[in-house]
Design a protein around this motif. Structure first.
Motif, PDB file in Angstrom:
ATOM      1  N   THR A 147     -31.081 -11.378   4.025  1.00 45.27           N
ATOM      2  CA  THR A 147     -31.127 -12.352   5.119  1.00 45.27           C
ATOM      3  C   THR A 147     -32.494 -12.474   5.772  1.00 45.27           C
ATOM      4  O   THR A 147     -32.661 -13.287   6.683  1.00 45.27           O
ATOM      5  CB  THR A 147     -30.090 -12.011   6.213  1.00 45.27           C
ATOM      6  OG1 THR A 147     -30.429 -10.755   6.798  1.00 45.27           O
ATOM      7  CG2 THR A 147     -28.695 -11.951   5.644  1.00 45.27           C
ATOM      8  N   ALA A 191     -33.541 -15.931   7.246  1.00 46.51           N
ATOM      9  CA  ALA A 191     -32.770 -16.679   8.237  1.00 46.51           C
ATOM     10  C   ALA A 191     -33.710 -17.459   9.141  1.00 46.51           C
ATOM     11  O   ALA A 191     -34.816 -17.022   9.421  1.00 46.51           O
ATOM     12  CB  ALA A 191     -31.925 -15.715   9.069  1.00 46.51           C
ATOM     13  N   THR A 197     -34.627 -12.174  13.032  1.00 47.56           N
ATOM     14  CA  THR A 197     -33.351 -12.876  13.102  1.00 47.56           C
ATOM     15  C   THR A 197     -32.527 -12.580  11.855  1.00 47.56           C
ATOM     16  O   THR A 197     -33.002 -12.741  10.741  1.00 47.56           O
ATOM     17  CB  THR A 197     -33.569 -14.392  13.227  1.00 47.56           C
ATOM     18  OG1 THR A 197     -34.319 -14.660  14.410  1.00 47.56           O
ATOM     19  CG2 THR A 197     -32.241 -15.125  13.302  1.00 47.56           C
ATOM     20  N   SER A 199     -28.667 -13.245  10.130  1.00 46.00           N
ATOM     21  CA  SER A 199     -27.371 -13.929  10.154  1.00 46.00           C
ATOM     22  C   SER A 199     -26.450 -13.242   9.164  1.00 46.00           C
ATOM     23  O   SER A 199     -26.832 -13.018   8.014  1.00 46.00           O
ATOM     24  CB  SER A 199     -27.528 -15.408   9.785  1.00 46.00           C
ATOM     25  OG  SER A 199     -28.321 -16.075  10.743  1.00 46.00           O
ATOM     26  N   THR A 258     -25.273 -14.193  14.597  1.00 41.69           N
ATOM     27  CA  THR A 258     -26.719 -14.332  14.512  1.00 41.69           C
ATOM     28  C   THR A 258     -27.325 -13.370  15.510  1.00 41.69           C
ATOM     29  O   THR A 258     -27.091 -13.481  16.720  1.00 41.69           O
ATOM     30  CB  THR A 258     -27.172 -15.772  14.817  1.00 41.69           C
ATOM     31  OG1 THR A 258     -26.589 -16.672  13.870  1.00 41.69           O
ATOM     32  CG2 THR A 258     -28.688 -15.885  14.727  1.00 41.69           C
ATOM     33  N   ARG A 260     -30.782 -11.513  17.031  1.00 40.08           N
ATOM     34  CA  ARG A 260     -32.248 -11.554  17.164  1.00 40.08           C
ATOM     35  C   ARG A 260     -32.672 -10.242  17.817  1.00 40.08           C
ATOM     36  O   ARG A 260     -32.314  -9.973  18.961  1.00 40.08           O
ATOM     37  CB  ARG A 260     -32.676 -12.768  17.997  1.00 40.08           C
ATOM     38  CG  ARG A 260     -32.411 -14.089  17.297  1.00 40.08           C
ATOM     39  CD  ARG A 260     -32.815 -15.300  18.126  1.00 40.08           C
ATOM     40  NE  ARG A 260     -32.670 -16.529  17.361  1.00 40.08           N
ATOM     41  CZ  ARG A 260     -31.528 -17.211  17.243  1.00 40.08           C
ATOM     42  NH1 ARG A 260     -30.429 -16.773  17.859  1.00 40.08           N
ATOM     43  NH2 ARG A 260     -31.481 -18.313  16.527  1.00 40.08           N
TER      44      ARG A 260
END
Length: 473
Positions: A147, A191, A197, A199, A258, A260
């Protein structure tokens, strides 16, 4: 832990998703281990072995199936709810304690010697704490490979490996593929949103009543900390190595997440806390079956299957909310808590203030009676000095005892914290106004003593009954 072969084999033969995470199926003829529901598996009985954990299957020399991804299955519900040492250890390992503090740190948190802890975990799970943590590191590495666009060396250390060589060897053993091959297989598309980040999909055992989860969280959402918007729950996270944010959207068969993160070493604890927040490792069929035996709840269970018990990403935050909410409305408590948050952390900061920040706040930060203000300070002092452990791996009985010993904290507050912060599945709050109103709406006794006696039929799932009574109110 002994696994009954016939029962496990029937679950595999029927591809029963409810058993994903309860155990893992190893096929000796192919050298692969799978989820019970894996659609690619039709093993002969003589070639099958069952394992209580992915780490145990890996220890037997098997690699993870690339189709069903057994390492991403929901966690076992027994480790999610059990209050004993093994259940507490599993929750702490999921939160990354072994990666941060090693096995000595895990053993110290639990109050046992390393040798005795290893013996208990091996007896129940077929693997010790290092092997369990290694399996989690492998999964974290796979997620980062698939990802993000990070280099392999960055991923190795972010996932908790001590060296790139150890990272490469582990992934070859677990997935029978090099890290580069895993990236090519899944396309290797980073991502959107940058290197920090990620996901991913968070699996659960169906059914899951997503609307009930979002309703509960939206009603209690605090500005600057969390919000529910367009069917997605957003919140800030304070994690061991930095801060982060999570966006969680319930979907069919999974929750889309998601994340971060300021520091990618926080991926495993962030995932563990999001899973706990949404109660994704629960066994909703077992819970609903028990509650539906009561005619007063049967219709609601039929109409709304899979109502979960929202837990917490921060036990201290939950305790502060509980104390602030005593004898006031949720709206009033939200206003008071918002002022406290904005008075204790800088503008633009992420998450809820720490115990140290609350303890250092002056009187003007607390718009509440002086007794409640001192109760919050007493709580913050106990947490900051290590006298009170509100993490999911804490001892539930001891934590409740210590909470009740603090000035200004009574049975309702201690019970609420046990239910949400510690994940106790069997807490009833009979004096709670919402619980009593819900009971009355369902034709049940609303007097606390009578309701408490009546609720014995809901054991060991009284916390889930409490959530349903709140919904009925």
């Amino acid at each position: 832990m002994e696994l009954d072969f016939e029962r496990c084999y029937r679950a595999v033969d029927s591809r029963d998703q409810r058993f994903d995470g309860w155990f893992y199926t190893g096929v000796t003829s192919t050298g692969i281990y799978c989820r019970p529901s894996c659609p690619a598996m039709t093993p002969k009985r003589q070639n099958v072995r069952f394992f209580p954990s992915a780490a145990a299957a890996q220890g037997a020399g098997l690699r993870a199936c690339r189709r069903c991804r057994p390492d991403a299955a929901p966690g076992s519900p027994q480790w999610d709810v059990r209050a004993d040492v093994v259940g507490r250890a599993m929750r702490l390992i999921a939160d990354g304690v072994v990666d941060r503090d090693g096995v000595p740190g895990l053993a110290a948190r639990l109050g046992y010697t390393e040798r005795h802890l290893h013996r208990m975990l091996h007896a129940e799970l077929g693997a010790g704490p290092l092997a369990l943590a290694r399996a989690q590191r492998a999964q974290t590495a796979r997620i980062l490979i698939e990802t993000t666009g990070l280099g392999m060396a960055e991923i190795a250390f972010a996932a908790g490996f001590g060296s790139v060589r150890q990272f490469n060897e582990t992934l070859r053993e677990v997935y029978a593929a090099t890290p580069s091959e895993l990236r090519v297989t899944r396309g290797g598309r980073p991502a959107p949103g940058g290197a920090g980040t990620i996901s991913l999909r968070l699996a659960y055992r169906p059914p899951l009543h997503g609307a009930a989860l979002l309703d509960f969280l939206a009603l209690r959402a605090l500005p600057d900390v969390e919000e529910v918007r367009d069917g997605t729950y957003h919140r800030g996270l304070r994690l061991p190595h930095g801060t982060g944010t999570a966006a969680l959207t319930p979907a069919d068969g999974h929750v889309a997440a998601t994340l971060r993160l300021a520091d990618l070493r926080d991926l495993a604890p962030a995932v563990a806390r999001c899973r706990r927040l949404l109660d994704l490792d629960a066994d909703p069929v077992a819970i609903d079956t028990t509650l539906a035996e009561d005619p007063a709840l049967a219709d609601q269970v039929r109409r709304e299957p899979g109502v979960r018990l929202p837990h917490a990403v921060d036990g201290f935050e939950t305790a502060v909310r509980a104390i602030t909410t005593q004898q006031v409305s949720l709206r009033s408590a939200r206003t008071t808590l918002t002022h406290l948050i904005r008075s204790t952390i800088p503008a633009g900061a992420v998450g809820f203030p720490s115990a140290e920040e609350v303890l250092g706040a002056d009187d003007s930060a607390f718009r509440m009676p002086s007794a409640r203000r001192e109760a919050l300070r007493g709580l913050a002092r106990a947490v900051a000095e290590g006298e009170l452990d509100l993490a999911p791996g804490g001892d539930r009985e001891e934590t409740v005892r210590r909470l009740l010993a603090l000035p200004g904290i009574g049975p309702w507050t201690a019970g609420y914290v046990a239910m949400r912060a510690l994940g106790d599945p069997d807490v009833l709050l009979p004096t709670d106004l919402g619980v009593r109103r819900g009971a009355a709406a369902l034709g049940l006794p609303d007097d606390p003593k009578h309701l408490d006696r009546y609720a014995d039929r809901w054991r060991p799932w009284r916390s889930y009954a409490t959530i349903r009574l709140w919904r009925a109110a």
